[in-house]
Design a protein around this motif. Structure first.
Motif, mmCIF file in Angstrom:
data_model
loop_
_atom_site.group_PDB
_atom_site.id
_atom_site.type_symbol
_atom_site.label_atom_id
_atom_site.label_comp_id
_atom_site.label_asym_id
_atom_site.label_seq_id
_atom_site.Cartn_x
_atom_site.Cartn_y
_atom_site.Cartn_z
ATOM 1 N N CYS A 13 0.387 1.902 6.479
ATOM 2 C CA CYS A 13 -1.001 1.563 6.125
ATOM 3 C C CYS A 13 -1.466 0.185 6.562
ATOM 4 N N GLY A 14 -0.547 -0.729 6.809
ATOM 5 C CA GLY A 14 -0.916 -2.049 7.339
ATOM 6 C C GLY A 14 -1.281 -3.092 6.301
ATOM 7 N N CYS A 54 0.404 -4.659 4.207
ATOM 8 C CA CYS A 54 1.427 -5.682 3.933
ATOM 9 C C CYS A 54 1.670 -6.595 5.130
ATOM 10 N N GLU A 79 5.478 1.556 6.018
ATOM 11 C CA GLU A 79 4.964 1.109 7.319
ATOM 12 C C GLU A 79 3.904 2.067 7.870
ATOM 13 N N CYS A 137 6.766 -4.529 4.443
ATOM 14 C CA CYS A 137 7.213 -3.664 3.352
ATOM 15 C C CYS A 137 8.600 -3.071 3.557
ATOM 16 N N GLY A 153 0.821 -1.204 0.000
ATOM 17 C CA GLY A 153 0.000 0.000 0.000
ATOM 18 C C GLY A 153 0.851 1.248 0.000
ATOM 19 N N CYS A 154 1.884 1.248 0.839
ATOM 20 C CA CYS A 154 2.683 2.465 0.963
ATOM 21 C C CYS A 154 4.178 2.192 0.916
ATOM 22 N N GLY A 155 4.593 1.032 1.389
ATOM 23 C CA GLY A 155 6.027 0.764 1.466
ATOM 24 C C GLY A 155 6.701 1.581 2.551
HETATM 25 S S1 FES Z 1 2.701 -1.320 2.622
HETATM 26 FE FE1 FES Z 1 1.833 0.121 3.920
HETATM 27 S S2 FES Z 1 2.507 -0.577 5.843
HETATM 28 FE FE2 FES Z 1 3.548 -1.832 4.488
#
Ligand code: FES
Ligand code: FES
Lengths: 154, 717
Positions: free
Chosen positions: A47-48, A50, A45, A62, A41-43
């Motif tokens: 958004c959760g 992953c 840490e 991520c 989602g974000c890479g």
């Molecule tokens: S991709 Fe968003 S928390 Fe890991």
């Protein structure tokens, strides 16, 4: 850019792979193991989406280096079923239709599973703590919370 | 139930074969021109079909939209999925069932009472002979059916159905087991993963790519794609692309042609050149002289004016946009999660100057999108890159930073509201002037410039001025026309030019700002005369369904005792004054630190006949949560150099820690038209929170979002 050999155990399957030593776990899960249920989602840490379970603990995959996960037991959403039966958290999400687009859902199911694996009867604060850091943009929160409540009531 | 209108899609697609495919025994495949973006449209359409045809829900599959086989039902937007596709499929189902029954009775030479009808098969109770829909689909009668545009009462009497609701979502099993495939998960042999190397801001020309960097790319078997100022890198290894994307940022040089403006956007909204149109009753906008605002010196009339402000908002899907494209034998195939699948097809063919038959767009799910986000851009970009690598699949993903910084935002806006109320509590004058950038810059074959990368590909950074849309409730003036019976309205739409950020359709377009402003202001006018918020609304409405929704809300709210130190607010609207009705109540607390905690949300909605109850619930509760997030937390921050809101820390959205308890009531109007619900709740949510906050603070806060900073500034003023 050289690669290193690394052996990872994901959902009970061990595999030796050659990877860049800075490769985050999520890319190994998705690209090298072909398990695409874990979402990027974000890479960052933040958004959760992953989330995976590593040695019984929920972890964000991520930014976690894959090489640091050797000799650990990694569970992704694909590995939650027990003898092809849904686990009780998945079952509750199924019963309540607790997803919209579903992009955030596997990460949430992972966190809730990790919580209930440790504590069958968590307080609402503990549920909140488990869901802290999980973002959902569709607004599936209310139905997700109802699904989780059903697990506590039972 | 007097008659049923089949809706606009049936005008073009009036054959059963446009909607149904019976080629697999025991399975009914249903075509739709709408895509499943998490609003559960596939399950809803399957349920509608199942209810009418009496084919089991599990036997029905909804075919994913593909431009070569699906009906073109326009964009999946504006809360029209069920209203259009649902109505068309309901009409096709009714037509099918009526003609099939006749055919079967005639063929079997029996009467209605002699049949058993199960799972799409009619059986003669006496002879055990059967005829199924699948048999019928092979006949000329099936092929010749023309779906009527309207069904009269007599036809409808023939198709009694239960409004059954208990189903399992079509997608849920795959979602919860991680097997549901999104565009992001596509994997073809020899597929190239790609990322775009972005400049710092909208108006930057490529100067050069460092030669050493080019060599390193070659050494690592990474392709560099450059066209104009559009730069992308590609590799078989996705992680390698990500690594080099970071390195690329320091090795590619840009000339900034024009900076972003960091003037206060609200003063720009007032001062910049604008086009002003008069909006009349019915919601259409006209190029007509705007009448002066009235003033009142009658002592029995009190007037009030307020300016409401809303910042830029982003769609912010949890999964960044992605697309996969291949150029093969002069044809493009593009997998996309865009809402505008057909418009994309035509835009891509226009860009390449080829026949549109040479471009096929196939829908693949993405993360929820809530309007025109990056999905269209990334699909266009993937096809541009694919043209450079024929016969190779290209999977292009935006990064989190791309999505946050390059998507078309929902515009910042201002509403200048003025109203007058007399001693009888009658609102005698209402003026609302909306100021905003466009909400409508979806790509089309005549507006290729609406693709963010088009500028970079052509190195043409001249800003084109958008034109105001005039049709009813379109864009900035959506829900500007109040639904209430005020004595006199003065409504003005101002399309403001030269604002700093790229904007387009975000869920509800202008309606969120307009309803939040007007439903807040209505309370302020009412409080001058000490009129209860429910009463002021009820007194100015005569639509029975609107009144029923408000009464249902009041009843539900009265059922719960307010929590200690909590405050309540309500609001109401009918989306576009023509779609679903929705009343929202909110109970909240304000902490000493001016944090707003949502305790309880009540939603009462009338969306016509309930197509799928859990689907409606998910849409309105989800819509509430998203709108609450806009109201409480969200604003895009930027300066003259770049967008600062690049991630979820710099653009905060609601989390699980501020989700209220919901009491959601859905009024079923069986037999009435489906009224979409995807956007109905947002405006009343913003206003209900605003009204509850006003009760808590004793003062109206007029600037969204209601952050501690904004509240403090206004309290100190
Ligand atoms: S991709 Fe968003 S928390 Fe890991
Ligand atoms: S269900 Fe779409 S992001 Fe959570």
């Amino acid at each position: 850019m050289s690669k290193v050999e690394c052996e990872l155990n994901i959902n009970g399957l061990s595999k030796k792979i050659n990877i860049h030593n800075d490769k985050p776990l999520i890319y190994v899960i998705r690209d090298d193991f072909g398990l695409t249920g874990t979402k990027l989602g974000c890479g960052l840490e933040q958004c959760g989406s992953c989330a995976v379970i590593i040695d019984g603990e929920k972890k964000l995959s991520c930014n976690l280096l894959a090489i640091e996960c050797e000799k650990k037991e990694i569970i992704t959403v694909e590995g939650l079923q027990i003898e092809s039966e849904l686990n009780h958290v998945q079952e509750a999400f199924r019963k309540f239709n607790a997803a919209q687009c579903g992009y955030c859902t596997s990460g949430i199911i992972i966190s809730v599973t990790a919580l209930f694996d440790k504590n069958q009867n968590p307080s609402s604060q503990e549920v909140q703590n488990a869901l802290d850091g999980h973002l959902c943009r569709c607004g599936s929160h209310s139905v997700v919370l109802r699904a989780i409540d059903s697990l506590i009531e039972n | 139930m007097n008659q049923f209108n089949s809706g606009p899609s049936v005008n073009t697609y009036n054959k059963l074969s446009h909607w149904f495919d019976f080629s697999n025994p025991g399975i009914l495949k249903v075509y739709s021109g709408k895509i499943d973006i998490g609003q559960h449209i596939s399950s809803t359409l399957a349920l509608i079909t199942s209810k009418i045809t009496e084919i089991k829900y599990d036997q029905i599959e909804i075919i994913k939209l593909s431009t070569d086989i699906s009906p073109n039902e326009g964009i999946t937007a504006s809360s029209l999925s069920v209203a259009n596709s649902g109505s068309a499929i309901k009409a096709a189902s009714i037509a099918l069932k009526i003609i099939f029954l006749n055919y079967a009775l005639e063929k079997l030479k029996i009467k209605n009472e002699d049949i058993l009808f199960e799972n799409g098969v009619i059986k003669d109770k006496n002879s055990n002979k059967t005829i199924s829909y699948w048999d019928f689909s092979k006949t000329d009668e099936f092929r010749e059916v023309i779906i009527p545009e309207i069904f009269d009462e007599n036809s409808l009497k023939k198709i009694n159905y239960e409004n059954n609701q208990k189903i399992e979502l079509k997608t849920i099993n795959e979602i919860i087991t991680g097997k549901y495939k999104y565009v992001h998960d596509i994997n073809f042999p020899k597929m190239l993963h790609s990322r775009i190397v972005r400049p710092p801001s909208y108006h930057c020309k490529l100067i050069k790519v460092n030669e050493d960097f080019k060599k390193r790319l070659v050494e690592n078997e990474i392709e560099l794609f450059v066209k104009g100022s559009f730069v992308a890198i590609l590799s078989l290894d996705e992680f390698l692309v990500i690594k080099f994307l970071e390195i690329a940022k320091n090795n590619i040089f840009w000339e900034e042609i024009q900076q972003l403006s960091n003037n206060n956007v609200f003063s720009s909204l007032e001062k910049h050149e604008k086009e002003s149109l008069l909006v009349k009753s019915g919601g259409e906008a006209f190029y007509e002289e705007i009448p002066e605002k009235k003033s009142f010196d009658d002592p029995k009339i009190e007037s009030l004016s307020t300016i409401f402000k809303k910042s830029y908002l982003m769609h912010g899907p949890i999964g960044p946009s992605a697309s996969c494209a291949i150029y093969n034998d002069k044809e493009f195939t593009v997998f996309s999660h865009s809402q505008s699948i057909f418009a994309l097809k035509h835009s891509i063919s226009k860009y390449f100057d080829i026949d549109s038959n040479l471009v096929t767009l196939k829908f693949m799910p993405g993360s929820g999108c809530y309007g025109h986000n990056g999905a269209d851009d990334v699909a266009f970009e993937a096809s541009v890159i694919a043209k450079g690598y024929p016969e190779r699949y290209i999977l292009l993903k935006w990064t989190r930073e791309d999505e946050h910084s390059w998507e078309p935002y929902g515009s910042a806006s201002l509403n200048k509201v003025f109203g007058a109320i007399n001693d009888d509590g009658e609102i005698v004058y209402w003026s609302n002037e909306a100021y905003s950038d466009t909400y409508l810059s979806r790509p089309s074959d005549i507006e290729l410039n609406n693709f963010i990368s088009f500028k970079f590909l052509t190195n043409n950074f001249v800003k084109t001025k958008s034109k105001p849309k005039t049709s009813a409730h379109m864009g900035i003036h959506r829900n500007l026309d109040p639904i209430y019976n005020f004595k006199e309205n003065r409504l003005v739409k101002n399309l403001v030019h030269d604002l700093p950020l790229r904007t387009s359709a975000l869920r509800t377009l202008g309606a969120f700002a307009n309803i939040t402003a007007s439903e807040s202001f209505l309370n302020d006018l009412a409080s001058i005369k000490n009129i209860d918020p429910f009463d002021i609304r009820i007194n100015h409405l005569d639509d029975e369904r609107a009144l029923a929704v408000l009464k249902s809300l009041k009843k539900e709210m009265d059922f719960f005792k307010p929590k200690e130190d909590s405050f309540r607010g309500i609001a109401f609207s009918r989306y576009k004054n023509s779609a679903a009705y929705c009343a929202v109540g909110v109970e909240l607390n304000v902490t000493d630190d001016l944090e707003i905690k949502l305790n309880h949300a009540w939603i009462s909605v009338d969306a016509g006949e309930i197509a799928y109850e859990d689907g409606i619930k998910a849409q309105v509760e989800g819509g509430f949560i998203q709108a609450a997030s806009w109201t409480l937390y969200e604003e895009v921050i930027f300066d003259s150099k770049e967008i600062i809101s690049k991630d979820w820390h710099s653009y905060k959205i609601i989390g699980f820690d501020n989700i209220p308890v919901f009491t959601t009531s859905i009024i079923d109007q069986k037999g009435c038209a489906y009224l979409g619900v995807g956007e109905v709740v947002a405006g009343p949510t913003g206003a209900a929170i605003s009204n509850a906050l006003c009760n808590a603070l004793g003062q109206r806060i007029k600037t969204l979002p209601f952050t501690k900073d904004n509240i403090t500034k206004e309290l100190l003023n």
